[in-house]
Write an enzyme that holds these catalytic residues in place. Structure first.
Site, PDB file in Angstrom:
ATOM      1  N   HIS A 203       1.230  -1.424   0.357  1.00 48.39           N
ATOM      2  CA  HIS A 203      -0.249   0.276   0.043  1.00 48.39           C
ATOM      3  C   HIS A 203       0.929   1.653  -0.121  1.00 48.39           C
ATOM      4  O   HIS A 203       0.207   2.058  -0.095  1.00 48.39           O
ATOM      5  CB  HIS A 203      -0.952  -0.162   1.184  1.00 48.39           C
ATOM      6  CG  HIS A 203      -0.533   0.314   2.466  1.00 48.39           C
ATOM      7  ND1 HIS A 203       0.415  -0.641   3.170  1.00 48.39           N
ATOM      8  CD2 HIS A 203      -0.363   1.634   3.094  1.00 48.39           C
ATOM      9  CE1 HIS A 203       0.958   0.004   4.207  1.00 48.39           C
ATOM     10  NE2 HIS A 203       0.526   1.321   4.608  1.00 48.39           N
TER      11      HIS A 203
HETATM   12  C1  UD1 Z   1      -2.327   5.431   5.409  1.00 49.30           C
HETATM   13  C2  UD1 Z   1      -0.448   6.292   6.236  1.00 49.30           C
HETATM   14  C3  UD1 Z   1       0.116   5.060   6.063  1.00 49.30           C
HETATM   15  C4  UD1 Z   1      -0.578   3.941   7.080  1.00 49.30           C
HETATM   16  C5  UD1 Z   1      -2.032   3.428   6.134  1.00 49.30           C
HETATM   17  C6  UD1 Z   1      -1.649   2.037   6.745  1.00 49.30           C
HETATM   18  C7  UD1 Z   1      -0.270   8.386   5.233  1.00 49.30           C
HETATM   19  C8  UD1 Z   1       0.688   9.288   4.989  1.00 49.30           C
HETATM   20  N1  UD1 Z   1      -0.398   7.502   4.928  1.00 49.30           N
HETATM   21  O1  UD1 Z   1      -1.401   5.266   3.724  1.00 49.30           O
HETATM   22  O2  UD1 Z   1       1.308   5.529   7.108  1.00 49.30           O
HETATM   23  O3  UD1 Z   1       0.396   2.596   6.427  1.00 49.30           O
HETATM   24  O4  UD1 Z   1      -2.526   4.590   6.177  1.00 49.30           O
HETATM   25  O5  UD1 Z   1      -3.326   2.172   6.082  1.00 49.30           O
HETATM   26  O6  UD1 Z   1      -1.125   8.933   6.761  1.00 49.30           O
HETATM   27  N2  UD1 Z   1      -9.157   5.012   0.709  1.00 49.30           N
HETATM   28  C9  UD1 Z   1     -10.404   4.214   0.688  1.00 49.30           C
HETATM   29  N3  UD1 Z   1     -11.021   4.062   1.726  1.00 49.30           N
HETATM   30  C10 UD1 Z   1      -9.783   4.219   2.750  1.00 49.30           C
HETATM   31  C11 UD1 Z   1      -9.284   4.364   2.524  1.00 49.30           C
HETATM   32  C12 UD1 Z   1      -8.362   5.041   1.854  1.00 49.30           C
HETATM   33  O7  UD1 Z   1     -10.479   3.951  -0.305  1.00 49.30           O
HETATM   34  O8  UD1 Z   1     -10.836   3.914   3.777  1.00 49.30           O
HETATM   35  C13 UD1 Z   1      -8.456   5.224  -0.703  1.00 49.30           C
HETATM   36  C14 UD1 Z   1      -8.111   6.346  -0.785  1.00 49.30           C
HETATM   37  O9  UD1 Z   1      -8.170   6.051  -2.492  1.00 49.30           O
HETATM   38  C15 UD1 Z   1      -6.685   7.500  -1.141  1.00 49.30           C
HETATM   39  C16 UD1 Z   1      -5.957   6.069  -0.864  1.00 49.30           C
HETATM   40  O10 UD1 Z   1      -6.694   5.341  -0.437  1.00 49.30           O
HETATM   41  O11 UD1 Z   1      -6.820   8.948  -1.246  1.00 49.30           O
HETATM   42  C17 UD1 Z   1      -4.998   6.650   0.348  1.00 49.30           C
HETATM   43  O12 UD1 Z   1      -5.304   6.878   1.788  1.00 49.30           O
HETATM   44  P1  UD1 Z   1      -4.606   7.287   2.891  1.00 49.30           P
HETATM   45  O13 UD1 Z   1      -5.149   7.378   4.161  1.00 49.30           O
HETATM   46  O14 UD1 Z   1      -4.366   9.050   2.423  1.00 49.30           O
HETATM   47  O15 UD1 Z   1      -3.150   6.227   2.525  1.00 49.30           O
HETATM   48  P2  UD1 Z   1      -2.610   5.159   2.961  1.00 49.30           P
HETATM   49  O16 UD1 Z   1      -1.704   4.380   1.633  1.00 49.30           O
HETATM   50  O17 UD1 Z   1      -3.920   4.696   3.494  1.00 49.30           O
END
Ligand code: UD1
Length: 361
Positions: A203
Site C-alpha cells: 500500500h
Molecule cells: C495511510 C498512512 C500510512 C499507513 C496506512 C495504513 C499517511 C501519509 N499514510 O496510508 O502511513 O501505513 O494509512 O493503511 O498517513 N482509501 C479508501 N478508503 C479508505 C482509505 C483510503 O478508498 O478507507 C483510498 C483513497 O483512494 C485514498 C487512498 O486510499 O486516496 C490513500 O489513503 P490515505 O489515507 O491517504 O493513505 P494510505 O495509503 O491508507
C-alpha cells in the site's frame, strides 16, 4: 487527567485499542477519529472487533492530497481541543492523522504523547518519515518501542520525556491472536487448511502510485504462485486496488493469486501466523511477521524496523522481481517473545503508568 486520543488510519485503531483500555481505567479519554480511513472494512470493523469505544468525534476528513488532508485535520482537531481543553493529547505512529494531532496540540501548548516514537527509515521521500520526525520534535512524552528508537531520538537531541515501553502492537497481537485461534474461519473460507501459502500486502505510495514498481511487484506475485504451486493471498488496500485497475493489472489474475478485500485484524493475524512467508511494504506487518516467526520479504529499499533485518528474519528487496523471488528461500524460525526486541506485551500498561506520573518525567 483528561486525554484526547487522535486516530484515523487502520494501524492506529490497532495500536490505540490496548492503550485506550488501560488509560480508561483511571483517566477520562476523548477519542477523535479524523476519518482518514473511512471504508467499513478499513475502519468500522476494527472498532467493533477490537472493542474500541465509539469515537466522541468523527471529523470525516477522508482522502485528499497530503496538504489538503493534513490541513483539514489540523483545523478540525484544533476545534475539538479548544472545546475539550485536555491535559494531554495522544497520537500514534506516523500517519497524517498523527502529525495533525501533534501539531494542533502543540500550537495550543497542550503536551503531546507520541506512541511509537523514535522510528526512522532515514528516507525523507516517505511522507511517514516526515510525520515521524515532526511529531517527535513537538512531543513531550515519547514512548519508544525499541532501544534503537531511543537511540535515534538521542541522535537528534531528544532525551527528555523519552521512555522505552516496548511495542503496543505486541499487546494487540497477543490478545487478538488468541481470539483469532478460537474464532477465525479465514483458513477454512480460503481453503488453506493444511496447505502451504504466502501472504502479501502492498500500500506504500512509492509502490502503488508507480506503474513500474506496482507492475514488477504484481508480476513477482504471479510468478511465485507458478514457481511454488502455492497460493498467494493478497488482501488489497483501496489505494492499491485503484492503481491495479488504473494500470490494467487486475484484468488477468492467475489462479493461485487470491485477491481479497482488506481483512479484519484477527483474520489477518490468523492468516499471517500460518503463512510460509510474508511479502509486504507495511511497517506493522514486518514487525508482526517477526513476532510470529514468519520470514518476511519487505518490498522497500529501507525500513524503520531495522532490528528485523539484523537477524535475517526480514530481507529488503525493493520492487525488484528477481530479488523478491530469491528472498523467498528462507525458513520459519521460532522467536521467543520473552527475548523479543519488541518486548513482551506490557507496553500499554507502562504507557498508562507513565502518563500518570507525567510530572516526574
Ligand atoms: C495511510 C498512512 C500510512 C499507513 C496506512 C495504513 C499517511 C501519509 N499514510 O496510508 O502511513 O501505513 O494509512 O493503511 O498517513 N482509501 C479508501 N478508503 C479508505 C482509505 C483510503 O478508498 O478507507 C483510498 C483513497 O483512494 C485514498 C487512498 O486510499 O486516496 C490513500 O489513503 P490515505 O489515507 O491517504 O493513505 P494510505 O495509503 O491508507
Amino acid at each position: 487527567m483528561k486525554i484526547v486520543s487522535v486516530v484515523g488510519a487502520r494501524p492506529q485503531f490497532i495500536k490505540c485499542a490496548p492503550v485506550s483500555k488501560e488509560l480508561r481505567k483511571e483517566h477520562k479519554e476523548i477519542l477523535v477519529h479524523t476519518g482518514q480511513h473511512y471504508d467499513a472494512n478499513m475502519s468500522d470493523v476494527f472498532f467493533k472487533q477490537l472493542n474500541i469505544p465509539k469515537p466522541d468525534y468523527n471529523l470525516g476528513i477522508g482522502s485528499g492530497s497530503h496538504g489538503v488532508q493534513t490541513g483539514k485535520m489540523l483545523a478540525g482537531i484544533e476545534e475539538v481541543l479548544m472545546k475539550e481543553e485536555p491535559d494531554i493529547v495522544m497520537v500514534y505512529g506516523d500517519t497524517n492523522s498523527t502529525l495533525a494531532g501533534a501539531l494542533a496540540a502543540s500550537k495550543l501548548n497542550i503536551p503531546v504523547a507520541h506512541v511509537e516514537a523514535g522510528l526512522r527509515s532515514y528516507d525523507r521521500t516517505m511522507p511517514e518519515e516526515i510525520n515521524r520526525v515532526m511529531t517527535d520534535h513537538i512531543s513531550s512524552l515519547l514512548f519508544c518501542p525499541t532501544k534503537t528508537a531511543v537511540e535515534n531520538l538521542e541522535k537528534e537531541g531528544i532525551t527528555k520525556g523519552v521512555c522505552l515501553t516496548g511495542d503496543v502492537m505486541v499487546d494487540a497481537l497477543q490478545h487478538n491472536l488468541k481470539i483469532a485461534e478460537k474464532e477465525s474461519t479465514i483458513l477454512k473460507d480460503l481453503k488453506l487448511e493444511g496447505k502451504e501459502y504466502f501472504v502479501a500486502t502492498v500500500h506504500r505510495q512509492s509502490n502503488t502510485d508507480s506503474r513500474e514498481n506496482l507492475t514488477t511487484i504484481f508480476n513477482a506475485f504471479c510468478e511465485i504462485t507458478q514457481i511454488t504451486s502455492s497460493p498467494l493471498i493478497f488482501p488489497v488496500h483501496p489505494r492499491t486496488l485503484k492503481y491495479l485497475k488504473k494500470f490494467g493489472l487486475s484484468e488477468t489474475i492467475p489462479e493461485g493469486l487470491i485477491l481479497t478485500d482488506p481483512l479484519p485484524y484477527p483474520d489477518m493475524l490468523m492468516l499471517m501466523s500460518k503463512a510460509k512467508k510474508i511479502l509486504t511494504d507495511s511497517g506493522g506487518i514486518q514487525k508482526e511477521a517477526y513476532i510470529l516467526g514468519v520470514p518476511c520479504v519487505t518490498l522497500r529499499e529501507n525500513t524503520e524496523w531495522v532490528e528485523t533485518i539484523n537477524n535475517g528474519m526480514n530481507v529488503l528487496t525493493g520492487s525488484n522481481k528477481n530479488k523478491i523471488i530469491s528472498a523467498l528461500k528462507r525458513n520459519r524460525v521460532e522467536i521467543s517473545l520473552k527475548d523479543s526486541i519488541f518486548k513482551k506485551g506490557n507496553a500499554s500498561l507502562l504507557i498508562a503508568s507513565k502518563i500518570r506520573s507525567k510530572e516526574s518525567i
